[in-house]
Each structure stands twice: as structure tokens, then as C-alpha cells.
Design a protein around this motif. Structure first.
Motif, short mmCIF file in Angstrom:
data_model
loop_
_atom_site.label_atom_id
_atom_site.label_comp_id
_atom_site.label_asym_id
_atom_site.label_seq_id
_atom_site.Cartn_x
_atom_site.Cartn_y
_atom_site.Cartn_z
N SER A 1 -36.63 13.52 64.29
CA SER A 1 -37.37 13.25 63.05
C SER A 1 -36.89 11.98 62.38
CB SER A 1 -37.24 14.43 62.08
OG SER A 1 -37.85 15.59 62.60
N ALA A 2 -35.56 11.84 62.25
CA ALA A 2 -35.02 10.65 61.59
C ALA A 2 -35.35 9.38 62.38
CB ALA A 2 -33.50 10.80 61.43
N VAL A 3 -35.39 9.49 63.71
CA VAL A 3 -35.75 8.33 64.55
C VAL A 3 -37.18 7.92 64.26
CG1 VAL A 3 -36.06 7.51 66.92
CG2 VAL A 3 -34.10 8.98 66.35
N PHE A 4 -38.09 8.89 64.21
CA PHE A 4 -39.49 8.60 63.92
C PHE A 4 -39.65 7.93 62.55
CE2 PHE A 4 -40.54 12.28 66.91
CZ PHE A 4 -40.93 11.44 67.93
N VAL A 5 -38.89 8.43 61.56
CA VAL A 5 -38.96 7.84 60.21
C VAL A 5 -38.53 6.38 60.25
CG1 VAL A 5 -37.99 7.92 57.88
CG2 VAL A 5 -38.66 10.04 59.02
N LYS A 6 -37.44 6.11 60.95
CA LYS A 6 -36.93 4.73 61.05
C LYS A 6 -37.94 3.83 61.76
CE LYS A 6 -33.39 1.82 60.67
NZ LYS A 6 -32.80 1.45 59.37
N LEU A 7 -38.55 4.33 62.83
CA LEU A 7 -39.50 3.53 63.60
C LEU A 7 -40.80 3.29 62.82
CD1 LEU A 7 -39.11 5.09 67.17
CD2 LEU A 7 -38.32 2.84 66.41
N ALA A 8 -41.17 4.23 61.93
CA ALA A 8 -42.43 4.09 61.20
C ALA A 8 -42.41 2.87 60.28
CB ALA A 8 -42.71 5.35 60.39
N SER B 1 -32.82 7.82 52.41
CA SER B 1 -31.48 7.66 52.94
C SER B 1 -31.51 7.08 54.35
CB SER B 1 -30.75 9.01 52.95
OG SER B 1 -29.42 8.88 53.41
N ILE B 2 -32.46 7.53 55.17
CA ILE B 2 -32.60 6.99 56.54
C ILE B 2 -32.87 5.50 56.51
CG2 ILE B 2 -34.10 7.02 58.58
CD1 ILE B 2 -34.50 10.04 58.03
N ASN B 3 -33.73 5.07 55.60
CA ASN B 3 -34.06 3.65 55.51
C ASN B 3 -32.86 2.79 55.10
OD1 ASN B 3 -36.72 4.11 56.25
ND2 ASN B 3 -37.49 4.17 54.16
N TYR B 4 -31.93 3.39 54.35
CA TYR B 4 -30.78 2.63 53.85
C TYR B 4 -29.57 2.68 54.78
CZ TYR B 4 -32.92 1.80 49.27
OH TYR B 4 -33.73 1.38 48.25
N VAL B 5 -29.27 3.87 55.35
CA VAL B 5 -28.02 4.01 56.13
C VAL B 5 -28.26 4.44 57.57
CG1 VAL B 5 -26.64 4.49 54.08
CG2 VAL B 5 -27.63 6.41 55.36
N GLY B 6 -29.50 4.63 57.97
CA GLY B 6 -29.79 4.99 59.35
C GLY B 6 -29.93 6.49 59.57
N PRO B 7 -30.53 6.87 60.70
CA PRO B 7 -30.82 8.28 60.98
C PRO B 7 -29.58 9.17 61.07
CG PRO B 7 -32.04 6.84 62.47
CD PRO B 7 -31.06 5.97 61.73
N GLY B 8 -28.52 8.69 61.73
CA GLY B 8 -27.36 9.54 61.97
C GLY B 8 -26.63 9.93 60.71
N LEU B 9 -26.26 8.95 59.91
CA LEU B 9 -25.48 9.22 58.70
C LEU B 9 -26.29 9.99 57.67
CD1 LEU B 9 -22.73 8.88 57.51
CD2 LEU B 9 -23.37 6.60 56.70
N ALA B 10 -27.57 9.64 57.52
CA ALA B 10 -28.43 10.34 56.56
C ALA B 10 -28.53 11.82 56.91
CB ALA B 10 -29.82 9.71 56.54
N LEU C 1 -26.26 10.40 67.60
CA LEU C 1 -26.28 9.79 68.93
C LEU C 1 -27.48 8.86 69.09
CD1 LEU C 1 -25.20 9.56 71.83
CD2 LEU C 1 -26.54 11.59 72.41
N TRP C 2 -28.66 9.31 68.63
CA TRP C 2 -29.85 8.47 68.72
C TRP C 2 -29.67 7.19 67.90
CZ3 TRP C 2 -30.45 11.05 72.50
CH2 TRP C 2 -30.96 12.34 72.61
N ASP C 3 -28.99 7.30 66.75
CA ASP C 3 -28.75 6.12 65.92
C ASP C 3 -27.91 5.09 66.67
OD1 ASP C 3 -28.87 4.50 63.71
OD2 ASP C 3 -27.67 5.78 62.40
N VAL C 4 -26.90 5.59 67.39
CA VAL C 4 -26.03 4.69 68.16
C VAL C 4 -26.79 4.08 69.34
CG1 VAL C 4 -23.96 4.56 69.60
CG2 VAL C 4 -23.92 5.91 67.48
N LEU C 5 -27.55 4.90 70.06
CA LEU C 5 -28.23 4.44 71.27
C LEU C 5 -29.45 3.58 70.98
CD1 LEU C 5 -28.11 7.67 73.50
CD2 LEU C 5 -26.66 5.64 73.65
N PHE C 6 -30.28 4.00 70.02
CA PHE C 6 -31.55 3.33 69.78
C PHE C 6 -31.46 2.17 68.79
CE2 PHE C 6 -33.65 7.69 70.67
CZ PHE C 6 -33.41 7.53 72.03
N PHE C 7 -30.56 2.29 67.81
CA PHE C 7 -30.51 1.29 66.74
C PHE C 7 -29.19 0.53 66.69
CE2 PHE C 7 -33.33 4.80 65.32
CZ PHE C 7 -34.53 4.09 65.33
N GLY C 8 -28.34 0.75 67.70
CA GLY C 8 -27.10 -0.02 67.80
C GLY C 8 -26.13 0.18 66.67
#
Length: 287
Positions: A14-21, A78-87, A250-257
Motif C-alpha cells: 500500500s505504501a509503495v502504491f501511495v509513493k508511486l501515485a 507521512s509516506i510522502n515525507y519520509v518514505g513507505p518503510g519509516l511511515a 524492505l520495499w522502501d530500500v529496494l524500490f526507492f533506494g
């Protein structure tokens, strides 16, 4: 347990989709609930149980939808500011708020296991974000603030969800989630307009991401979890559901570096371990 694992894996995206949107938090939250609610209505129609949605309509369900909307708005911001993993990690501190609220309601001190779990989790969170918090950017601090607000509204959502689902037992979790989702989408319409955002999506990636968010993250993921929780012990359920924040990180590390060093990884491990212990303590309060 298979459904629970599947559901946790679904909502981890879900957080990945939000970031990609790449859209405003209110817009992504609206499409998540609108698409998810419509998907659940289609499933109800396919199983010839559309009338259950009417039976699921109740004031507790609508009140629960308010908390869900506030949870999503804060989490997506929060996802938009700090990324999917931490949020997602910070938002899952709702475990401690729920247990503390239960202890206050029962007028008894929390179990020692809960206090130990909270200490471990807070120390882990400190390792991840607190060591140089004052030196972080304003956006980072704002994102952590939104994450903490997420945990509050997430806790309120969870505490009212059971009432919303069981208020009309014949309706079932699918109908209850459909009503919650569509009611939440309706509540978000004036929010989107009020903040000056647009329902028009800028790119094909935005469309695909929000479609995935609604179908996978909202409809399929939450439905699988609500069905899978029925036959699983609370402690095991808490462990399985930790798959969501773990995979999100993990997705935050792999997909968004996302840059992560050994200290941050140790902090994530401690925070996740503390959250799990907190969920075990919460389950013990119910048995």
C-alpha cells in the motif's frame, strides 16, 4: 494462517502504491477507499450477497470510517515525507496505544511484558530517527509527526472496527469493509476540494498505482486479514502481521533506494521486536 500471510503481504505494498501515485494525501486516500469499496461491492454482487451492504450500515460503521479517513490522511502524508518503510513502522506503534487504553479502561496497570516491549520499541525508534532528530530537515520531522498521528488514528480505527463489524453480525466483514470504504471516500470529497487538490490524476502511473492501492491494498488485503484473523491465536496473528511493516521497509530500500546503515537496521529490528511483544501482551490481556 495462509490468508493472514497473504493479506499482510498485500497491504505491505500500500505504501509503495501511495509513493508511486505522486498525488496529494487526500487524493490517494480517496481513490484507495473508492476503488476498494467498489471492488468489495462487486465481490458481494458476485456472491449474490449485495444486500449485506445495507445491513452493514450503522452509526458505529460511519464513526469508524471517520477514524479510518484520518488514519489514511496522516499515513499518506507521512509516506510522502519520509518514505513507505519509516511511515509504516511508526504507524504500527498503535499496538501500544490500544493496550494502554485497555489498561486504563480496566483500571489496572499494564503487564510487565507490555512495559518491556514499549521500552524496546521506543529505543529502536530512537536509533532510527531520534539520534539526530533536531538536525533533520523540516520535512523529515513533519513526516515523523504525521506517522505518530497515524498511530493514534490507527488505534482508534482498530478499537472501533470490531464494533462496526459485529454491530450487524449477518452482514459479514466484506460488507462492513465495503461500507467503511465508501463512507470514507464520501468524507474525503470535501477534504480534497477544501485543500485545493484535484481528482484528476496526472499520469498513467498514478492511475495504475491508485488502482493497485484500492484493489490490492484496500479490498483484497484487508478482506484476507479480516477472514484470516478468525482462526489464529492473537500472539501468532501479531507475529504474522509484522510482515507488513517489515516488507514495507524492505520495499522502501529496494524500490526507492532508502539509505540504511547498521544502526538504523538494528533500530528497525528492535522496533519490530517491541511491536511484536506488545501485540503478544495485548493478546494476553484478552485471554
Amino acid at each position: 494462517m495462509g490468508l493472514l500471510l497473504f493479506g499482510a503481504a498485500c497491504i505491505s505494498f500500500s505504501a509503495v502504491f501511495v509513493k508511486l501515485a505522486g498525488v496529494a494525501p487526500s487524493v490517494s486516500a480517496f481513490y484507495r477507499l473508492f476503488v476498494g469499496g467498489l471492488t468489495l461491492l462487486v465481490l458481494l454482487g458476485a456472491t449474490k450477497n449485495l444486500g449485506a451492504a445495507k445491513r452493514a450500515l450503522s452509526w458505529p460503521a460511519l464513526g469508524c470510517a471517520v477514524f479510518f479517513v484520518c488514519d489514511l490522511l496522516c499515513w499518506h502524508a507521512s509516506i510522502n515525507y519520509v518514505g513507505p518503510g519509516l511511515a509504516t513502522l511508526v504507524g504500527n506503534f498503535q499496538v501500544f496505544l490500544i493496550t494502554a487504553a485497555a489498561a486504563v479502561a480496566a483500571r489496572r496497570a499494564p503487564r510487565p511484558l507490555f512495559l518491556a516491549a514499549m521500552t524496546v520499541a521506543l529505543f529502536g525508534l530512537y536509533l532510527v530517527v531520534g539520534r539526530n532528530f533536531a538536525g533533520q530537515t523540516h520535512e523529515f520531522r513533519l513526516g515523523i509527526g504525521y506517522g505518530l498521528a497515524t498511530s493514534v488514528f490507527y488505534a482508534l480505527f482498530i478499537m472501533t472496527l470490531k464494533k462496526a463489524v459485529t454491530d450487524h453480525g449477518r452482514a459479514g466483514p466484506m460488507a462492513a469493509m465495503a461500507v467503511l470504504s465508501l463512507a470514507g471516500a464520501a468524507l474525503l470529497v470535501p477534504v480534497v476540494v477544501g485543500v485545493g487538490a484535484s481528482f484528476a490524476l496526472p499520469t498513467a502511473q498514478s492511475w495504475l498505482a491508485l488502482l493497485g492501492l484500492g484493489v490490492v491494498g484496500q479490498a483484497v488485503g484487508w478482506l484476507a486479514i479480516s477472514m484470516g484473523l478468525a482462526g489464529v491465536r492473537p500472539a501468532l496473528a501479531g507475529l504474522v502481521l509484522l510482515l507488513q511493516p517489515t516488507l514495507s521497509y524492505l520495499w522502501d530500500v529496494l524500490f526507492f533506494g532508502k539509505a540504511t546503515g547498521p544502526v538504523e537496521l538494528a533500530g528497525v529490528a528492535l522496533a519490530l521486536g517491541g511491536i511484536y511483544l506488545g501485540s503478544v501482551a495485548r493478546g494476553a490481556e484478552k485471554t
